[in-house]
Design an enzyme around this catalytic site. Structure first.
Site, PDB file in Angstrom:
ATOM      1  N   LYS A  47       0.805  -1.197   0.000  1.00 27.66           N
ATOM      2  CA  LYS A  47       0.000   0.000   0.000  1.00 27.66           C
ATOM      3  C   LYS A  47       0.845   1.257   0.000  1.00 27.66           C
ATOM      4  CE  LYS A  47      -2.390  -2.269   3.564  1.00 27.66           C
ATOM      5  NZ  LYS A  47      -2.902  -2.229   4.932  1.00 27.66           N
ATOM      6  N   GLY A  48       2.137   1.114   0.351  1.00 27.83           N
ATOM      7  CA  GLY A  48       2.988   2.273   0.603  1.00 27.83           C
ATOM      8  C   GLY A  48       3.067   3.286  -0.522  1.00 27.83           C
ATOM      9  N   GLU A 103       7.348   2.659  -6.735  1.00 24.82           N
ATOM     10  CA  GLU A 103       7.568   2.189  -5.355  1.00 24.82           C
ATOM     11  C   GLU A 103       7.691   3.356  -4.387  1.00 24.82           C
ATOM     12  OE1 GLU A 103       7.398   0.049  -3.215  1.00 24.82           O
ATOM     13  OE2 GLU A 103       8.223  -1.888  -3.732  1.00 24.82           O
ATOM     14  N   ASP A 104       7.373   3.089  -3.138  1.00 25.67           N
ATOM     15  CA  ASP A 104       7.532   4.113  -2.101  1.00 25.67           C
ATOM     16  C   ASP A 104       8.994   4.229  -1.687  1.00 25.67           C
ATOM     17  OD1 ASP A 104       7.519   1.555  -0.958  1.00 25.67           O
ATOM     18  OD2 ASP A 104       6.223   2.086   0.716  1.00 25.67           O
ATOM     19  N   LYS A 135      17.145   4.022  -0.142  1.00 28.47           N
ATOM     20  CA  LYS A 135      18.077   3.870   0.981  1.00 28.47           C
ATOM     21  C   LYS A 135      19.226   3.004   0.485  1.00 28.47           C
ATOM     22  CE  LYS A 135      15.260   3.610   5.219  1.00 28.47           C
ATOM     23  NZ  LYS A 135      14.682   2.596   6.138  1.00 28.47           N
ATOM     24  N   PHE A 156      14.394   4.930  10.067  1.00 28.90           N
ATOM     25  CA  PHE A 156      13.032   4.538   9.735  1.00 28.90           C
ATOM     26  C   PHE A 156      12.200   5.768   9.411  1.00 28.90           C
ATOM     27  CE2 PHE A 156       8.889   2.682   9.870  1.00 28.90           C
ATOM     28  CZ  PHE A 156       9.134   1.469   9.250  1.00 28.90           C
ATOM     29  N   VAL A 157      11.738   5.855   8.184  1.00 31.43           N
ATOM     30  CA  VAL A 157      10.983   7.031   7.753  1.00 31.43           C
ATOM     31  C   VAL A 157       9.498   6.721   7.583  1.00 31.43           C
ATOM     32  CG1 VAL A 157      12.967   8.153   6.681  1.00 31.43           C
ATOM     33  CG2 VAL A 157      11.554   6.640   5.318  1.00 31.43           C
ATOM     34  N   ASP A 163       4.519   3.712   6.211  1.00 32.10           N
ATOM     35  CA  ASP A 163       3.899   3.455   7.517  1.00 32.10           C
ATOM     36  C   ASP A 163       4.888   2.896   8.532  1.00 32.10           C
ATOM     37  OD1 ASP A 163       4.123   0.819   6.214  1.00 32.10           O
ATOM     38  OD2 ASP A 163       2.969   0.101   7.918  1.00 32.10           O
ATOM     39  N   ARG A 169       0.640   6.841   7.315  1.00 34.69           N
ATOM     40  CA  ARG A 169       0.617   6.916   5.855  1.00 34.69           C
ATOM     41  C   ARG A 169       0.024   8.248   5.394  1.00 34.69           C
ATOM     42  NH1 ARG A 169       1.867   1.769   3.854  1.00 34.69           N
ATOM     43  NH2 ARG A 169       1.010   0.006   4.992  1.00 34.69           N
TER      44      ARG A 169
HETATM   45  P1  IMP Z   1      12.803  -4.340   0.629  1.00 29.85           P
HETATM   46  O1  IMP Z   1      13.401  -3.351  -0.363  1.00 29.85           O
HETATM   47  O2  IMP Z   1      12.478  -5.666   0.026  1.00 29.85           O
HETATM   48  O3  IMP Z   1      13.663  -4.460   1.862  1.00 29.85           O
HETATM   49  O4  IMP Z   1      11.408  -3.778   1.170  1.00 29.85           O
HETATM   50  C1  IMP Z   1      10.991  -2.497   0.900  1.00 29.85           C
HETATM   51  C2  IMP Z   1       9.693  -2.259   1.659  1.00 29.85           C
HETATM   52  O5  IMP Z   1       9.958  -2.182   3.067  1.00 29.85           O
HETATM   53  C3  IMP Z   1       9.089  -0.915   1.285  1.00 29.85           C
HETATM   54  O6  IMP Z   1       8.202  -1.025   0.203  1.00 29.85           O
HETATM   55  C4  IMP Z   1       8.411  -0.493   2.569  1.00 29.85           C
HETATM   56  O7  IMP Z   1       7.112  -1.026   2.634  1.00 29.85           O
HETATM   57  C5  IMP Z   1       9.252  -1.121   3.673  1.00 29.85           C
HETATM   58  N1  IMP Z   1      10.215  -0.134   4.234  1.00 29.85           N
HETATM   59  C6  IMP Z   1      11.560  -0.160   4.118  1.00 29.85           C
HETATM   60  N2  IMP Z   1      12.133   0.866   4.775  1.00 29.85           N
HETATM   61  C7  IMP Z   1      11.108   1.573   5.318  1.00 29.85           C
HETATM   62  C8  IMP Z   1      11.045   2.779   6.118  1.00 29.85           C
HETATM   63  O8  IMP Z   1      12.050   3.440   6.477  1.00 29.85           O
HETATM   64  N3  IMP Z   1       9.808   3.177   6.494  1.00 29.85           N
HETATM   65  C9  IMP Z   1       8.671   2.510   6.130  1.00 29.85           C
HETATM   66  N4  IMP Z   1       8.688   1.396   5.389  1.00 29.85           N
HETATM   67  C10 IMP Z   1       9.890   0.928   4.975  1.00 29.85           C
HETATM   68 MG    MG Z   2       5.901  -1.064   0.184  1.00 31.52          MG
END
Ligand code: IMP
Ligand code: MG
Length: 184
Positions: A47-48, A103-104, A135, A156-157, A163, A169
């Site tokens: 949902k992000g 993507e968020d 990141k 953590f943002v 969220d 959100r």
């Molecule tokens: P990854 O890249 O597979 O580790 O997962 C990315 C997902 O983790 C993102 O789409 C977010 O939903 C979540 N996520 C990673 N870092 C953060 C953060 O700092 N705040 C909120 N959600 C995060």
């Molecule tokens: Mg996400």
């Protein structure tokens, strides 16, 4: 514990509403130029990325379609394993489509790396990634975004779709969450 007012849980504002508007406008312009004459489909992973998706699509001034997916990545604790299970698939056939994944935040990249493998098997014309936040320090999978709104430090943002425990959100800006909120 959470504060009554969401804003009291923010340690520091990283991106203001004004900065976000400028970033999204810039991305929209760039995408509009680079996808001229193509069959652009924006795919958002819920949902992000809904807030970013809603703004980005309106900053794009060429024809495009949108679609949504829900995935869950198996993992222990907070680390994503990279094994992706599709909970809600796309409605659209991807053959001949110029797919742009919206993507968020790109964190370890594991979720997106395995999602892209699945989507490429469906023979789209092209696949690219547009992430609002990146990141890079956290990256574990061999993946990078083609369009990046802003890089953020390894903290953590929250806000602008992102969220913590399904909250924040709806915060209109991006902030760093106070550590006491998740340590208690
Ligand atoms: P990854 O890249 O597979 O580790 O997962 C990315 C997902 O983790 C993102 O789409 C977010 O939903 C979540 N996520 C990673 N870092 C953060 C953060 O700092 N705040 C909120 N959600 C995060
Ligand atoms: Mg996400």
């Amino acid at each position: 514990m959470f504060n009554e007012n969401m804003r009291d849980d923010v340690k520091e504002i990283l991106l203001s509403e004004e900065q976000i508007r400028e970033i999204v406008e810039g991305l929209g312009k760039q995408i509009s130029e680079e996808y001229k004459g193509k069959n652009l489909v924006l795919v958002s992973v819920l949902k992000g990325s809904v807030v970013f998706m809603a703004d980005l699509m309106r900053a794009i001034d060429i024809p495009c379609s949108i679609d949504f997916m829900v995935v869950s990545s198996y993992g222990s604790g907070t680390e994503s394993s990279g094994i992706v299970k599709i909970i809600k698939d796309l409605d659209m056939d991807l053959r001949g489509v110029d797919l742009l994944i919206v993507e968020d935040i790109l964190d370890t990249g594991r979720t997106l790396a395995s999602l892209i493998k699945i989507l490429k098997m469906r023979n789209p014309n092209s696949v690219k990634i547009c992430t609002f936040l990146d990141k890079p320090e956290r990256r574990l999978a061999d993946i990078s975004a083609d369009y990046v709104g802003a890089c953020v430090p390894d903290e953590f943002v929250i806000g602008y779709g992102l969220d913590y425990d399904e909250r924040y959100r709806n915060l209109p800006y991006v902030g760093i969450l106070k550590p006491e909120v998740y340590s208690k």
